[in-house]
Motif scaffolding. Structure first.
Motif, PDB file in Angstrom:
ATOM      1  N   ARG A 159       0.836  -1.212   0.000  1.00 47.71           N
ATOM      2  CA  ARG A 159       0.000   0.000   0.000  1.00 47.71           C
ATOM      3  C   ARG A 159       0.864   1.253   0.000  1.00 47.71           C
ATOM      4  NH1 ARG A 159      -5.164  -0.268   2.366  1.00 47.71           N
ATOM      5  NH2 ARG A 159      -5.196   2.000   2.138  1.00 47.71           N
ATOM      6  N   MET A 160       1.896   1.261   0.822  1.00 51.08           N
ATOM      7  CA  MET A 160       2.784   2.421   0.882  1.00 51.08           C
ATOM      8  C   MET A 160       3.494   2.631  -0.449  1.00 51.08           C
ATOM      9  SD  MET A 160       4.529   1.861   4.639  1.00 51.08           S
ATOM     10  CE  MET A 160       3.636   2.157   6.171  1.00 51.08           C
ATOM     11  N   ALA A 161       3.979   1.544  -1.044  1.00 47.43           N
ATOM     12  CA  ALA A 161       4.770   1.655  -2.266  1.00 47.43           C
ATOM     13  C   ALA A 161       3.947   2.083  -3.465  1.00 47.43           C
ATOM     14  CB  ALA A 161       5.448   0.316  -2.557  1.00 47.43           C
ATOM     15  N   SER A 162       2.675   1.692  -3.507  1.00 47.53           N
ATOM     16  CA  SER A 162       1.850   1.991  -4.671  1.00 47.53           C
ATOM     17  C   SER A 162       1.135   3.336  -4.557  1.00 47.53           C
ATOM     18  CB  SER A 162       0.817   0.873  -4.871  1.00 47.53           C
ATOM     19  OG  SER A 162      -0.027   0.737  -3.737  1.00 47.53           O
ATOM     20  N   ASP A 163       1.320   4.033  -3.442  1.00 51.75           N
ATOM     21  CA  ASP A 163       0.703   5.345  -3.242  1.00 51.75           C
ATOM     22  C   ASP A 163       1.640   6.422  -3.792  1.00 51.75           C
ATOM     23  OD1 ASP A 163      -0.564   7.638  -2.449  1.00 51.75           O
ATOM     24  OD2 ASP A 163      -0.555   7.179  -0.298  1.00 51.75           O
ATOM     25  N   LEU A 164       1.473   6.764  -5.049  1.00 45.89           N
ATOM     26  CA  LEU A 164       2.376   7.710  -5.702  1.00 45.89           C
ATOM     27  C   LEU A 164       2.067   9.154  -5.333  1.00 45.89           C
ATOM     28  CD1 LEU A 164       2.650   6.099  -9.242  1.00 45.89           C
ATOM     29  CD2 LEU A 164       4.111   5.777  -7.235  1.00 45.89           C
ATOM     30  N   GLN A 165       0.966   9.401  -4.641  1.00 50.99           N
ATOM     31  CA  GLN A 165       0.618  10.760  -4.233  1.00 50.99           C
ATOM     32  C   GLN A 165       1.325  11.159  -2.943  1.00 50.99           C
ATOM     33  OE1 GLN A 165      -1.254  12.556  -6.381  1.00 50.99           O
ATOM     34  NE2 GLN A 165      -1.145  10.671  -7.590  1.00 50.99           N
ATOM     35  N   ARG A 166       2.006  10.205  -2.311  1.00 50.46           N
ATOM     36  CA  ARG A 166       2.628  10.461  -1.015  1.00 50.46           C
ATOM     37  C   ARG A 166       4.133  10.251  -1.116  1.00 50.46           C
ATOM     38  NH1 ARG A 166       4.119   6.828   2.915  1.00 50.46           N
ATOM     39  NH2 ARG A 166       4.315   7.636   5.039  1.00 50.46           N
TER      40      ARG A 166
END
Length: 221
Positions: A159-166
């Motif tokens: 989840r962290m890795a695929s969140d490109l907005q963060r």
């Protein structure tokens, strides 16, 4: 009630005990938890206290005496076991005695080295690909079966890795390993806003309104 205080909550309680302003809500939470909950320290607290993950502005170790005071009042004499022990014991199911121990040390930090470079390897992948790669890498690097620790850690890292907005944070890996270790066992995880969003069912964030609402809830029980 079993509660885990992440470093943000624990350190702000410690800062309140040191007389620093701006942490009054956490001081009230500290008092509300006393006698109502067990909140043990963990090797993750040791790692973040001695080797801060959240930026160079925190002088390593300066909060240690106050943190010891916080956990002396809240721990009930317990420590969270190292993640390796917790995960290995999950082969027989989830039992709180597998999370908690009466042995622990403020000189034994969590070892995150088996996961070194994994968040970077996952970064930018679609969630499905990131999750599959994380599962495979965690199992290969640790030798663990697909126990709850492995499944939750893979999900959080993906989840962290695929969140490109963060923008990634240096503490992301520690946060994910910590949550994968304690979340299946605790009644409440007191953490930051981002991790609360990933694990909403039993988590409370660190905003003042959330902390004050939790204090009212505890005092009303």
């Amino acid at each position: 009630m079993l509660v885990y205080l992440d470093q943000n909550h624990a350190s702000r309680m410690a800062k309140h005990l040191l007389g620093q302003r701006g942490h009054e809500a956490f001081g009230r939470l500290f008092l509300a938890l006393k006698g109502r909950a067990i909140a043990p320290p963990s090797p993750f607290h040791v790692l973040e206290t001695l080797f801060p993950q959240r930026g160079p502005e925190e002088k390593a170790g300066y909060l240690l005496p106050a943190l010891k005071e916080v956990f002396a009042a809240l721990s009930g004499g317990y420590w969270v076991r190292p993640w390796q022990e917790v995960a290995a014991r999950q082969r027989r199911g989830l039992h709180r005695e597998d999370l908690l121990s009466q042995e622990g040390s403020w000189e034994a930090p969590a070892d995150l080295s088996p996961f070194k470079g994994l968040p970077e390897a996952l970064r930018g992948l679609p969630y499905g690909e990131a999750h599959a790669l994380a599962l495979r890498e965690i199992r290969e690097r640790t030798g663990l079966e697909e126990v709850p620790f492995v499944r939750l850690l893979a999900r959080l890292l993906a989840r962290m890795a695929s969140d490109l907005q963060r923008k990634p944070r240096p503490s992301d890996l520690l946060d994910a390993v910590m949550a994968a270790t304690v979340y299946p066992y605790v009644d409440l995880l007191l953490t930051d806003r981002y991790l609360r969003g990933l694990l909403p069912e039993k988590s409370v964030g660190g905003r003042r309104k959330e902390v004050e609402a939790l204090v009212r809830r505890l005092e009303g029980e």
